[in-house]
Design a protein around this motif. Structure first.
Motif, PDB file in Angstrom:
ATOM      1  N   MET A  11       0.839  -1.194   0.000  1.00 35.59           N
ATOM      2  CA  MET A  11       0.000   0.000   0.000  1.00 35.59           C
ATOM      3  C   MET A  11       0.876   1.246   0.000  1.00 35.59           C
ATOM      4  SD  MET A  11      -2.859   1.307   2.639  1.00 35.59           S
ATOM      5  CE  MET A  11      -3.256  -0.296   3.264  1.00 35.59           C
ATOM      6  N   MET A  12       0.514   2.189  -0.828  1.00 38.78           N
ATOM      7  CA  MET A  12       1.341   3.384  -0.951  1.00 38.78           C
ATOM      8  C   MET A  12       1.173   4.297   0.265  1.00 38.78           C
ATOM      9  SD  MET A  12       1.255   4.526  -4.924  1.00 38.78           S
ATOM     10  CE  MET A  12      -0.506   4.815  -5.078  1.00 38.78           C
ATOM     11  N   LEU A  13       2.170   5.141   0.439  1.00 37.54           N
ATOM     12  CA  LEU A  13       2.150   6.164   1.460  1.00 37.54           C
ATOM     13  C   LEU A  13       2.103   7.475   0.687  1.00 37.54           C
ATOM     14  CD1 LEU A  13       2.434   6.249   4.548  1.00 37.54           C
ATOM     15  CD2 LEU A  13       4.875   6.576   4.229  1.00 37.54           C
ATOM     16  N   ARG A  32       0.314   9.774   4.625  1.00 36.51           N
ATOM     17  CA  ARG A  32      -0.800   8.977   5.138  1.00 36.51           C
ATOM     18  C   ARG A  32      -0.973   7.741   4.255  1.00 36.51           C
ATOM     19  NH1 ARG A  32      -4.685  11.499   8.370  1.00 36.51           N
ATOM     20  NH2 ARG A  32      -3.703  13.200   9.533  1.00 36.51           N
ATOM     21  N   ALA A  33      -1.602   6.721   4.834  1.00 37.52           N
ATOM     22  CA  ALA A  33      -1.832   5.471   4.110  1.00 37.52           C
ATOM     23  C   ALA A  33      -2.775   5.703   2.931  1.00 37.52           C
ATOM     24  CB  ALA A  33      -2.415   4.425   5.055  1.00 37.52           C
ATOM     25  N   GLN A  34      -2.506   4.991   1.882  1.00 42.79           N
ATOM     26  CA  GLN A  34      -3.281   5.115   0.642  1.00 42.79           C
ATOM     27  C   GLN A  34      -4.781   4.943   0.880  1.00 42.79           C
ATOM     28  OE1 GLN A  34      -1.856   2.370  -2.284  1.00 42.79           O
ATOM     29  NE2 GLN A  34      -3.640   2.603  -3.595  1.00 42.79           N
ATOM     30  N   ALA A  47      -8.681   8.947  -2.256  1.00 47.25           N
ATOM     31  CA  ALA A  47      -9.349   8.499  -3.477  1.00 47.25           C
ATOM     32  C   ALA A  47      -8.602   9.114  -4.654  1.00 47.25           C
ATOM     33  CB  ALA A  47     -10.804   8.950  -3.478  1.00 47.25           C
ATOM     34  N   TYR A  48      -8.540   8.360  -5.718  1.00 50.16           N
ATOM     35  CA  TYR A  48      -7.824   8.821  -6.899  1.00 50.16           C
ATOM     36  C   TYR A  48      -8.682   9.839  -7.638  1.00 50.16           C
ATOM     37  CZ  TYR A  48      -5.013   8.438 -11.163  1.00 50.16           C
ATOM     38  OH  TYR A  48      -4.195   8.693 -12.232  1.00 50.16           O
ATOM     39  N   LEU A  60      -4.391  13.966  -9.647  1.00 51.77           N
ATOM     40  CA  LEU A  60      -5.122  14.520  -8.520  1.00 51.77           C
ATOM     41  C   LEU A  60      -5.384  13.390  -7.535  1.00 51.77           C
ATOM     42  CD1 LEU A  60      -7.894  16.722 -10.168  1.00 51.77           C
ATOM     43  CD2 LEU A  60      -5.911  17.524  -8.882  1.00 51.77           C
ATOM     44  N   VAL A 118       5.295   3.411 -12.937  1.00 54.37           N
ATOM     45  CA  VAL A 118       6.022   2.133 -12.972  1.00 54.37           C
ATOM     46  C   VAL A 118       6.500   1.753 -11.582  1.00 54.37           C
ATOM     47  CG1 VAL A 118       7.995   0.903 -13.932  1.00 54.37           C
ATOM     48  CG2 VAL A 118       6.742   2.554 -15.344  1.00 54.37           C
ATOM     49  N   THR A 119       7.089   2.707 -10.896  1.00 54.39           N
ATOM     50  CA  THR A 119       7.716   2.392  -9.611  1.00 54.39           C
ATOM     51  C   THR A 119       6.867   2.788  -8.415  1.00 54.39           C
ATOM     52  OG1 THR A 119       8.760   4.565  -9.476  1.00 54.39           O
ATOM     53  CG2 THR A 119       9.987   2.832 -10.642  1.00 54.39           C
ATOM     54  N   HIS A 120       5.818   3.537  -8.652  1.00 55.55           N
ATOM     55  CA  HIS A 120       4.991   4.115  -7.574  1.00 55.55           C
ATOM     56  C   HIS A 120       5.760   5.148  -6.759  1.00 55.55           C
ATOM     57  CE1 HIS A 120       1.640   0.843  -7.332  1.00 55.55           C
ATOM     58  NE2 HIS A 120       1.715   1.458  -8.484  1.00 55.55           N
ATOM     59  N   ALA A 121       6.903   5.555  -7.224  1.00 58.75           N
ATOM     60  CA  ALA A 121       7.632   6.610  -6.504  1.00 58.75           C
ATOM     61  C   ALA A 121       6.822   7.903  -6.565  1.00 58.75           C
ATOM     62  CB  ALA A 121       9.002   6.816  -7.131  1.00 58.75           C
ATOM     63  N   ILE A 122       6.688   8.575  -5.426  1.00 49.85           N
ATOM     64  CA  ILE A 122       6.010   9.872  -5.381  1.00 49.85           C
ATOM     65  C   ILE A 122       7.085  10.938  -5.543  1.00 49.85           C
ATOM     66  CG2 ILE A 122       4.500  11.382  -4.050  1.00 49.85           C
ATOM     67  CD1 ILE A 122       3.034   8.834  -4.412  1.00 49.85           C
ATOM     68  N   PRO A 130      -4.992   3.384  10.555  1.00 49.68           N
ATOM     69  CA  PRO A 130      -3.660   3.362   9.929  1.00 49.68           C
ATOM     70  C   PRO A 130      -2.750   4.512  10.319  1.00 49.68           C
ATOM     71  CG  PRO A 130      -5.296   4.129   8.350  1.00 49.68           C
ATOM     72  CD  PRO A 130      -6.044   3.752   9.601  1.00 49.68           C
ATOM     73  N   TYR A 144       5.602  -4.824   0.690  1.00 50.03           N
ATOM     74  CA  TYR A 144       4.801  -4.159  -0.334  1.00 50.03           C
ATOM     75  C   TYR A 144       5.304  -2.733  -0.582  1.00 50.03           C
ATOM     76  CZ  TYR A 144       1.835  -8.121   0.844  1.00 50.03           C
ATOM     77  OH  TYR A 144       1.362  -9.381   1.086  1.00 50.03           O
ATOM     78  N   ASP A 145       4.527  -1.993  -1.376  1.00 45.87           N
ATOM     79  CA  ASP A 145       4.925  -0.652  -1.784  1.00 45.87           C
ATOM     80  C   ASP A 145       5.233   0.248  -0.595  1.00 45.87           C
ATOM     81  OD1 ASP A 145       4.817  -0.790  -4.577  1.00 45.87           O
ATOM     82  OD2 ASP A 145       2.632  -0.730  -4.530  1.00 45.87           O
ATOM     83  N   HIS A 146       6.159   1.143  -0.819  1.00 46.73           N
ATOM     84  CA  HIS A 146       6.479   2.211   0.125  1.00 46.73           C
ATOM     85  C   HIS A 146       6.765   1.659   1.524  1.00 46.73           C
ATOM     86  CE1 HIS A 146       4.455   5.505  -2.553  1.00 46.73           C
ATOM     87  NE2 HIS A 146       5.340   4.768  -3.200  1.00 46.73           N
ATOM     88  N   SER A 149       5.813  -0.951   3.132  1.00 45.97           N
ATOM     89  CA  SER A 149       4.775  -1.499   4.002  1.00 45.97           C
ATOM     90  C   SER A 149       4.934  -3.013   4.041  1.00 45.97           C
ATOM     91  CB  SER A 149       3.377  -1.086   3.552  1.00 45.97           C
ATOM     92  OG  SER A 149       3.104  -1.525   2.253  1.00 45.97           O
ATOM     93  N   ARG A 153       4.359  -0.078   8.763  1.00 44.63           N
ATOM     94  CA  ARG A 153       4.977   0.895   7.870  1.00 44.63           C
ATOM     95  C   ARG A 153       6.319   1.266   8.498  1.00 44.63           C
ATOM     96  NH1 ARG A 153       3.308   2.470   2.798  1.00 44.63           N
ATOM     97  NH2 ARG A 153       1.182   2.594   3.600  1.00 44.63           N
ATOM     98  N   ARG A 211      10.818  -5.793  -4.857  1.00 40.03           N
ATOM     99  CA  ARG A 211      11.210  -5.474  -6.228  1.00 40.03           C
ATOM    100  C   ARG A 211      12.703  -5.206  -6.362  1.00 40.03           C
ATOM    101  NH1 ARG A 211       6.727  -1.321  -8.599  1.00 40.03           N
ATOM    102  NH2 ARG A 211       7.808  -1.728 -10.543  1.00 40.03           N
ATOM    103  N   PHE A 253      15.448  -1.666  -4.376  1.00 30.96           N
ATOM    104  CA  PHE A 253      14.387  -0.852  -4.970  1.00 30.96           C
ATOM    105  C   PHE A 253      13.722  -0.002  -3.904  1.00 30.96           C
ATOM    106  CE2 PHE A 253      10.013  -0.209  -6.374  1.00 30.96           C
ATOM    107  CZ  PHE A 253      10.212   0.258  -7.661  1.00 30.96           C
ATOM    108  N   ARG A 258     -18.490  14.680  -2.777  1.00 28.74           N
ATOM    109  CA  ARG A 258     -17.149  14.699  -3.353  1.00 28.74           C
ATOM    110  C   ARG A 258     -17.139  15.513  -4.656  1.00 28.74           C
ATOM    111  NH1 ARG A 258     -13.460   9.704  -5.605  1.00 28.74           N
ATOM    112  NH2 ARG A 258     -12.035  11.109  -6.654  1.00 28.74           N
TER     113      ARG A 258
END
Lengths: 88, 202, 1001
Positions: free
Chosen positions: A1-3, A12-14, A18-19, A56, A74-78, B137, C249-251, C253, C280, C433, C451, C740
């Motif tokens: 899960m992304m941060l 904050r946690a993904q 919302a996208y 956004l 590709v990498t999910h890097a922010i 979280p 997992y990503d970032h 986690s 995390r 990764r 990675f 929203r």
């Protein structure tokens, strides 16, 4: 899960977000004078780039702000996170 | 005509003080108490233009630093967003505070009474933050979530607002309609620490 | 109860004062606290523990850890039964019951063993080749395959235990609590960093628990205990035992699967059996150790063939002799220490066979201990079936491709300890990764380029000396802490450790077969994949590692190929004449070891599965006998049945009451949004299709919202409650989406607007009072408002009191009757509801639910979700009058597209069955001529249907191509689901009071 770094609340946690889609898409300033093609592109056409994309994100479970995130698809890097232009 | 109705909490039907869950040598690790009768006003607008009116109406400034609180146990302002705050008062009649704030800020922003719209639970005890970490979280370590801070997040899929009142106590605000489901979650999750439900405050 | 004939009298990390009784395959046995099930079985002389997956060959314990491919057992009975538990990791507890899996009728005599006799029928890919034809018989085959394959039994009763979830954050997560992990945790924690150290074992120490290593001249476990004590005393260190870091997992986690009560028959009250940690970490140290590789030779799967490090661990950690007479077979130095430790534990070690020509000083040391050293040789076969009898040894050539022949010899033994080298446990690194690299020095995959924010330390990155592990651990911990912002983190000095000079290993992926022999050489013990299967798959064209894996099932068992993957790669590389790095490797996927479903579910079970949302009047509805229906997360009263009353009777009674007397319904679930600001009206004008700027204070107006593509999004009424203040309502279903959407508009599209939208859905309890007598009821409870038709006309709004509570009163109607909506602060909702109900008694007021509401609105032709389905335009629904021509609004430009105005678009119509009797099937398709040759053109569909008790016949709403031009025509509603076909007449969509006289009365 992304941060995801909210410009206001910090990382904050993904799951809190919302996208909001491609941030570079602009609503035509005067829809009535937009051509069919311009309007069609605005409503329906989105790039799906491999690599950095300005997006956004909406901090739905937090401060409820929309903001811009530059994310590598590709990498999910922010790569950046910035507020939208000042609300006045 | 019957006499005017009393406010009724979303937890009124189930609220039952007592001690539950695991028996622990140092006593219950978690205490829960509903905070009733609070006046809550949602405030929207520019801090710079609102602040004077807010100070006039409440005696407090608006916090500008994200996710912080100005005020004390009896009342204050919680930061919700760069142009949003929750004004909390344990003293006021809700209608009066909304009007006083609206009068104070004029046409510069928007004051909205939400006193009935939240269920507020005060969570204390040595395991208060452990309890919240079972569903939230956020980083709740005192280094990341110190006294005087607030944060909005999720607990068990429900949006919540948390306020670190001090090192050991956290106030949890949740939409009234989710009040009962959150209470059920809290009391279930607290069982492993041992849980004492105190009489409602206010 | 038998004794423990293979247990040493002293030593080991077991407590001989605490004997533990358990059963295995029904036999009552005894072990000690500190044992695993595997060590206790070996102590009792039990070597045969299961049968293999495909050939049902007898199998014994291979390892002492998570890599175990063979010793899978079914634990416990009844609701707590658990399949596929690794005996090597199951901690012994009083009353433990375990059974062998994969054998029927029993482990000693197994019908499936006949598969071994006919094994040429079970080559690589045999599932694909054999059971795919005829396809109709697959179900039959599958039944027998499952029975024969014996994959363990899932419990059939509800799980009685608690499982928990837990979020955690730290500066440094250390995965693995061996020497490197402990060192990393110490270095990081001493800097003040928040550290989580997790290890899958019951206690820390990792491989040191099974070795006789020393640190500063004292047993290494003393150092371990001191390190753990220091860490435990630090408030910001979390030590997790029995906790596997299972996913990366990503970032940064992580998922950690903790088993806090797995070592108990029944957890303590309220104690979790399993806990899923979502961690995390700013930085991570992967100190996951290494897994020894078996060697691949003839009949290498026989019980008694064991990893050398496992044999050593049983001897040292558990004081168990895993055999009486041992042969050691190796291609590297580590097994020599195992040979010496076995000898010290009282096992007679006959010989150490080494594939290398010159093993160097290690060989000298075993010879000094009286053990024969046989370099340049290999074990080519073993004798014995259920019990090992002898190892057959032969010289092999320099590159390991052929037996030299000539000096065959059989060495009697009941334990063959093997070592083919070590694979660093790179699973988490690969999951993150990170790029793996093949290290020729150790002939194994090691972490390459990172990675994520992690670094590996110790055996996990191919460093196998204790001194090296400690040094790397300290360094990794300090580096991680500094990277997490603890600038002063330093590296503690590395203590002295005994370290031997090493002779490099010689890769030996498969031992060659002697001429004219056909011996099974197993690569993957759990899935019964042999070296021959790999060769066959290659001949059949599966030369890619990913294809090879799926075709042969190599590495696809519950052990995920921990002992077999790299060997399989080595064999494939040899056969193809290529280097291992050039082949790539299969992907390591989470979880590292299986996570129980209970742990994944946590407490999100039963009524905690999803949150529920209840209105302020919920308890009243319950007491009034309402049945509830979910509406999003809300629970709404569906119908209030009276004692003895049928469901439909109740619904029709409620519906009729609203049209003839008066009813009340809880409409708190409708979305309510407070809109304020100088530009509030302008904002509404942009989001609604119709005009709000001219709406006077104290008036409500129906509003229609579109999406930007021109389709209808939502509708509701919006009331101007102040000079620059409006109350917008939305449908229950779209309340969140609309909120929203408004925030998107205000923040992204038009930040220049001075307007604020605040959700007040939860603040106001909302009660709709509907029916001819509604005004009379309201008059009895209202204060400060004239609710006459003149004082509060249709679409009017006033503020006053209801039951002495400040209230907002709206003259709006969804039912089409004279109706009011009353909003009061939710804390007063129940009291006001009760007051209105009491006041309405003399008018026969009834509460009504969503079923009656639905019929009332179909009778009035109002649209809800079936019609607002995202594909209908305002014009399709007959709303083109609401499309303002004077202003722009969201979605307007899309309406300029001519396709949205085609006359054959599906339009909202009413439909009445021609016989006025037959219910129109739900979801039916509408066609002109059902008897036409297929495909029959579909004109539209039924979107809503009901029986109208007020009209006395069924009615329906539908969307029909060009429907408005078809009023009066007969069409057919076909349900392909039920087979029904009902002739229907097309009508306007409003069935009752089309002029709206009732609601204005």
């Amino acid at each position: 899960m992304m941060l995801i770094p909210c410009p206001w609340c910090g990382e904050r946690a993904q799951v809190e977000f919302a996208y909001g889609g491609d941030a570079t898409v602009k609503r035509p300033a005067d829809p009535a004078s937009a051509s069919d093609r311009e309007w069609h592109d605005y409503v329906f056409v989105r790039d799906n780039p491999k690599g950095p994309l300005d997006e956004l994100w909406y901090h739905a479970a937090g401060c409820r702000r929309y903001f811009r995130v530059r994310r590598d698809t590709v990498t999910h890097a922010i790569l950046a996170s910035t507020p939208l232009p000042e609300i006045t | 005509m019957a006499k005017p109705a009393e406010r009724r909490s979303a937890l009124a039907e189930v609220y039952s003080p007592g001690t539950y869950g695991a028996a622990t040598p140092d006593g219950p690790g978690v205490t829960l108490a509903e905070r009733r009768g609070l006046t809550l006003v949602h405030l929207a607008g520019e801090a710079a233009t609102l602040n004077e009116g807010v100070r006039k109406a409440t005696g407090h400034d608006l916090p500008i630093t994200p996710n912080t609180v100005i005020g004390d146990d009896r009342g204050g302002a919680l930061w919700l967003a760069p142009d949003r705050w929750l004004i909390v008062s344990a003293r006021e009649e809700s209608e009066r505070l909304e009007r006083r704030l609206a009068a104070g800020i004029g046409s510069a922003g928007a004051a909205t009474d939400v006193s009935s719209g939240r269920t507020v639970v005060r969570i204390g005890g040595a395991n208060a933050r452990d309890l919240l970490a079972k569903g939230c979280p956020l980083d709740l370590h005192p280094r990341a979530f110190a006294a005087g801070h607030c944060a909005q997040s999720l607990i068990a899929q429900v949006n919540v607002l948390l306020h670190a009142v001090d090192e050991s106590r956290v106030d949890l605000y949740v939409a009234r309609g989710f009040g009962l489901t959150m209470w059920e979650w809290l009391t279930d999750a607290a069982a492993e620490f041992g849980c004492r439900i105190n009489a409602p405050e206010g | 109860m038998a004794g423990q004939p293979f247990r040493g009298d002293e030593g080991g990390l077991i407590d001989r004062e605490r004997p533990i009784a358990f059963t295995f395959n029904g036999e009552r046995l005894q072990g000690y606290a500190g044992d695993t099930l595997a060590s206790a079985l070996l102590a009792n002389g039990i070597r045969l523990v299961g049968r293999s997956f495909k050939y049902h060959r007898p199998r014994g314990i291979v390892s002492a850890g998570a890599e175990e491919p063979n010793a899978l057992v079914q634990l416990a009975v009844g609701a707590r039964t658990e399949p596929n538990a690794r005996a090597t990791q199951v901690e012994l507890f009083e009353g433990l019951e375990a059974e062998s899996q994969n054998c029927w009728p029993g482990v000693g005599f197994d019908v499936g063993a006949l598969n071994g006799v006919f094994s040429s029928l079970f080559p690589a890919g045999f599932y694909y080749k054999t059971f795919m034809w005829p396809a109709s018989l697959w179900m039959t085959y599958e039944h027998w395959i499952r029975k024969m394959a014996g994959l363990g039994r899932a419990p059939v009763q509800p799980d009685p235990d608690r499982y928990e979830h837990r979020f955690a954050h730290c500066d440094v997560l250390v995965a693995g609590g061996g020497p490197a992990g402990l060192a990393a945790a110490l270095a990081a924690a001493r800097s003040g960093a928040r550290v989580i150290l997790a290890d899958e074992g019951a206690d820390f120490g990792g491989a040191l628990r099974g070795l006789r290593a020393t640190i500063e001249g004292r047993p290494a476990m003393n150092w371990v205990r001191a390190a753990v004590a220091e860490l435990a005393a630090m408030p910001d260190v979390v030590l997790l035992r029995r906790a596997t870091v299972a996913g990366y997992y990503d970032h940064n986690s992580f998922v950690v699967s903790e088993r806090p009560a797995e070592h108990m028959a029944v957890p303590a009250p309220f104690q979790a059996r399993g806990r899923l940690w979502s961690v995390r970490a700013k930085e991570a140290v992967l100190a996951t150790g290494a897994i020894e590789r078996p060697l691949v030779f003839g009949n290498n799967d026989r019980p008694g063939v064991m990893l050398a490090s496992a044999a050593q661990a049983y001897a040292n950690r558990f004081a168990v002799r895993p055999g009486s007479r041992a042969v050691v077979f190796t291609n590297n130095d580590s097994a020599y220490e195992a040979a010496l430790d076995l000898a010290r534990a009282g096992v007679s070690v006959a010989a150490v066979i080494d594939a290398r020509e010159d093993p160097g000083p290690a060989a000298r040391r075993v010879r000094e201990a009286g053990i024969e050293s046989i370099p340049g040789h290999a074990v080519i076969n073993v004798q014995g079936g259920r019990k090992l009898k002898a190892a057959e040894v032969m010289a092999i050539n320099g590159d390991g491709t052929a037996c030299a022949g000539g000096d065959w010899r059989a060495i009697p033994c009941d334990l063959l300890a093997v070592s083919g080298g070590w694979n660093p446990a790179v699973h988490l690194f690969s999951q993150s990764r990170g790029k793996l690299r093949f290290d020729d020095r150790i002939a194994a995959l090691v972490p390459g380029e990172s990675f994520q924010r992690e670094r590996s330390a110790g055996a996990a990155r191919g460093t196998f000396t204790l001194r090296g592990c400690l040094a790397e651990g300290f360094r990794a911990g300090a580096v991680a802490a500094r990277a997490a912002g603890f600038d002063k983190a330093g590296e503690p000095p590395v203590p002295d450790c005994d370290t031997q000079a090493e002779t490099p290993l010689r890769p030996l992926w498969v031992v060659p077969l002697p001429k004219h022999t056909r011996l099974k050489r197993f690569v993957d013990l759990q899935n019964d994949v042999t070296a021959e299967d790999v060769a066959l798959a290659l001949r059949e064209g599966y030369d890619n590692v990913e294809h090879l894996k799926r075709y042969t099932t190599l590495g696809m068992g519950t052990d995920q190929g921990r002992t077999s993957n790299v060997s399989g790669l080595g064999i494939l590389a040899g056969l193809r004449g290529k280097s291992i790095p050039s082949l790539g490797t299969t992907t390591f996927r989470p979880p590292y070891t299986a996570i129980p479903f209970g742990t994944i579910a946590g407490r999100e079970i039963g009524h905690h599965f999803a949150p529920t949302r209840r209105s302020a009047m919920h308890a009243w509805h319950e007491q009034a006998g309402a049945s509830f229906i979910p509406a999003g997360l809300w629970f709404r009263p569906q119908v209030y049945r009276r004692p003895g009353e049928g469901m439909m009777d109740a619904i029709y009674r409620e519906t009729k009451s609203v049209r003839t007397t008066v009813g009340m319904i809880d409409v708190s679930t409708l979305g309510k949004i407070d809109i304020q600001g100088r530009d509030a009206a302008l904002f509404l004008d942009r989001v609604y299709t119709n005009n709000f700027r001219k709406l006077p204070v104290g008036k409500a107006r129906y509003g229609l919202m579109l999406r930007e593509d021109g389709m209808v999004f939502d509708d509701g009424t919006t009331t101007r409650i102040g000079e620059s203040r409006y109350l917008m309502t939305t449908t229950t279903a779209r309340a969140g989406e609309v909120m929203r959407h408004l925030e998107y508009c205000l923040q992204v599209l038009w930040p220049e607007l001075d307007a604020y939208a605040v959700s007040v859905t939860e603040e106001w309890a909302a009660i709709a009072l509907a029916g001819p007598a509604s005004r009379s009821v309201l008059e009895r409870v209202v204060g400060g408002v004239d609710v006459s038709n003149e004082g509060l006309p249709y679409m009017g709004y006033r503020e006053g009191t209801v039951a002495e509570v400040p209230a907002r009163i709206f003259r709006i109607s969804f039912s089409g009757e004279l109706a009011y909506e009353i909003n009061v602060p939710a804390d007063y909702g129940a009291a006001v509801w009760e007051a209105i109900h009491t006041a309405g008694r003399s008018f026969d007021i009834i509460p009504y639910g969503t079923e009656a509401l639905s019929i009332l609105r179909i009778e009035k032709g109002h649209v809800v979700s079936g019609e607002l389905n995202g594909r209908t335009t305002a014009d399709d629904l007959g709303f083109s009058a609401f499309l303002s021509k004077e202003k722009d609004f969201i979605g307007k430009r899309s309406l300029a597209r001519e396709g949205l105005w085609r006359p054959d678009r599906k339009q909202l119509v009413g439909l009445i069955p021609v016989d006025k009797k037959t219910r129109v099937p739900r979801g039916a398709q509408i066609v002109e001529d059902p008897d036409r040759e297929t495909p029959v053109p579909m004109l539209g569909e039924i979107t809503s249907q009901c029986y109208s008790p007020n009209l006395g016949h069924p009615i329906a709403l539908g969307i029909v191509a060009g429907g408005r031009a078809l009023h009066g025509r007969t069409l057919h509603a076909l349900s392909p689901v039920t087979g029904e076909r009902v002739p229907v007449t097309v009508t306007p969509n409003v069935f009752i009071d089309p002029k709206g006289e009732r609601l204005r009365g």
